[in-house]
Each structure stands twice: as C-alpha cells, then as structure tokens.
Design an enzyme around this catalytic site. Structure first.
Site, PDB file in Angstrom:
ATOM      1  N   ASP A  56      -4.524  -4.335 -14.432  1.00 36.18           N
ATOM      2  CA  ASP A  56      -4.732  -5.308 -13.632  1.00 36.18           C
ATOM      3  C   ASP A  56      -6.302  -5.983 -13.838  1.00 36.18           C
ATOM      4  OD1 ASP A  56      -1.892  -5.695 -12.674  1.00 36.18           O
ATOM      5  OD2 ASP A  56      -2.604  -3.946 -10.827  1.00 36.18           O
ATOM      6  N   LYS A  80      -6.696  -9.031 -12.431  1.00 40.80           N
ATOM      7  CA  LYS A  80      -6.956  -9.596 -10.994  1.00 40.80           C
ATOM      8  C   LYS A  80      -8.493  -9.597 -10.611  1.00 40.80           C
ATOM      9  CE  LYS A  80      -2.946  -7.679  -8.513  1.00 40.80           C
ATOM     10  NZ  LYS A  80      -2.525  -6.298  -8.140  1.00 40.80           N
ATOM     11  N   HIS A 130       3.158  -6.201 -18.471  1.00 44.42           N
ATOM     12  CA  HIS A 130       3.771  -5.603 -17.321  1.00 44.42           C
ATOM     13  C   HIS A 130       4.418  -6.049 -16.833  1.00 44.42           C
ATOM     14  CE1 HIS A 130      -0.363  -6.389 -15.489  1.00 44.42           C
ATOM     15  NE2 HIS A 130       0.266  -5.698 -14.248  1.00 44.42           N
ATOM     16  N   HIS A 131       4.599  -7.215 -16.199  1.00 41.10           N
ATOM     17  CA  HIS A 131       5.043  -7.749 -15.057  1.00 41.10           C
ATOM     18  C   HIS A 131       6.444  -8.357 -15.610  1.00 41.10           C
ATOM     19  CE1 HIS A 131       3.283  -6.873 -11.695  1.00 41.10           C
ATOM     20  NE2 HIS A 131       2.017  -7.535 -11.788  1.00 41.10           N
TER      21      HIS A 131
HETATM   22 FE   LIG Z   1      -0.336  -6.597 -12.088  1.00 43.66          FE
END
Ligand SMILES: [Fe+2]
Length: 249
Positions: free
Chosen positions: A112, A115, A164-165
């Site tokens: 992540d 982000k 990852h999504h």
């Molecule tokens: Fe994520």
C-alpha cells in the site's frame, strides 16, 4: 666388474632414489600446505561475503519496513498491518507451494505504499466514498509501483504492489487481469490482505472471528480469489494464523 664395485654401485642407486623420493615428498608436503592455505583463504572470503550479503539484506529490510511504517503511521487502526499481512502471505504461499523470494516479500510489506499519495480526507473518510474519491483511492497500486520503479532491488516487489487488488474474475483493478494472468504472488497476497482486514478492528466495525473470516474468504473463492489459493489457506491451522495476528510467532 668386481663384486665390491657392483655393491657400491647399487648402494649409490638406492641412495639417489631415496634422495629423490625425499625431495618429492618435501615438494608434495609444500604443495599440500599451499593448497590448505588457499582453501583457508577461500573459506575466509566466502565467510566475509556471506556476512556482507546478510548485512545488506538486513539494511534492505530495515529500509523497506521504514517506508511501510511511514505509510502506516498515518493510520493508527492498521498498526503493524504490513508486517502481519506479509507473515500471512508467506504462510499461505508456503501452503500453496508458491516460492516467495525476498523481493516479493518486500512487495507484501510495501503493497500500500502508493497510499502516500491519497489525501487524508479520502483515506480517513468515515462514510462511503463518492465515485471520484473511489477512483482516486484505486490509483494507489499504480502510484505504488511507480514509486518503486527505479529501485532495482524491488523489481519483483512491483508485481504485488501493482496487482494486489486484481480479482480472479477480472473485475478488480488497476489492469482488470483475470485468473492466472494475475501474478501468483499477488493472488496469494490478496487472500492475506483480506484476512487481515477482516480480523482487525476498524473504526466502523469490530474485528471478525477467524472462523467468520474463513467463511467470507471461502465464499469469495472463484470470484475475488484464486480457488487454489483459498484451498491452500484452508490448510493453514487456526493456531498459526492466531499466532501471527497476536504477534506471537
Ligand atoms: Fe491496497
């Protein structure tokens, strides 16, 4: 030739053979000592190289964790998420027979990292996101892989960060990859990420029990998740997942 002269000639021959033998033995012993010295030098070089490689790997790991912690520091609710989810990912990969190299493990930790570019107002919004906000949020895998783009030792990590999504049925993001087109490490990681999300308290809901999380993940096999990864996840005993969740490993 008189017998005396013959005897002295034979003695000379024996003496010269013995001298030659002694010389050869001395030379062999010298060569053996040299070889032993070379072997010892080589062992020392290997030992130093191994130590240096371990130090380098420790530095890489510390750098990666520092980066992941910098991202997580913004969100107190997900404390230790990166380390936990990496540990789940490694365990599920092992159960699925998927080899995870150290670079890919860094990808688990840094999934992540993108982000950092998502505004607090979106990241911490208590209510549902608008369409535009969701689009901005969903850019984090691409931003993350761009951040890692020029870091050579994180080359393999990018696959996990970017994908990852993605979903097994092709309805995920950012590239809408489906099935085995999704890198296997990202398919493994997707299950680990959801497991951690479900079993962690969030501001808007309490953590689920592990049994409930297993049911949810099971219900998503074949749509969100690779069914073979879910089957491997089923094989990981509760006690091991609990040990990772509570940080007792
Ligand atoms: Fe994520």
């Amino acid at each position: 030739m008189p017998p005396q002269t013959r005897a002295s000639g034979a003695k000379d021959t024996v003496a010269s053979l013995r001298a030659r033998l002694n010389r050869l033995e001395r030379e062999a012993a010298t060569r053996e000592r040299q070889l032993e010295r070379y072997a010892a030098d080589l062992r020392e070089v290997f030992k130093q190289e191994r130590t240096r490689a371990q130090e380098l790997r420790r530095s890489y790991k510390a750098t990666v964790l520092a980066l992941a912690n910098a991202v997580e520091a913004r969100d107190a609710y997900t404390g230790r998420h990166a380390q936990r989810v990496a540990a789940y990912g490694l365990r599920i990969a092992q159960a699925a027979g998927v080899d995870v190299d150290p670079q890919t493990e860094f990808g688990f930790v840094l999934h992540d990292v993108g982000k950092v570019a998502v505004a607090d107002a979106i990241l911490f919004k208590p209510g549902p996101l608008t369409h535009e906000e969701r689009e901005l949020m969903q850019r984090h895998p691409v931003i993350g892989s761009d951040i890692l783009d020029h870091v050579d030792f994180l080359d393999e990590a990018k696959d996990v960060v970017r994908h990852h999504h993605e979903r097994w049925d092709g309805a995920g993001y950012p590239d809408r990859l489906a099935g085995e087109d999704i890198p296997v490490a990202a398919r493994v990681f997707a299950v680990a990420d959801t497991l951690d999300a479900l079993t962690t308290d969030r501001p808007y809901r309490p953590a689920s029990e592990l049994a409930r999380a297993r049911e949810v993940i099971h219900s998503l096999a074949g749509t969100q998740f690779d069914p073979s990864v879910v089957a491997a996840f089923d094989d990981v005993p509760d006690a091991e997942l609990e040990a990772i969740r509570t940080g007792v490993q």
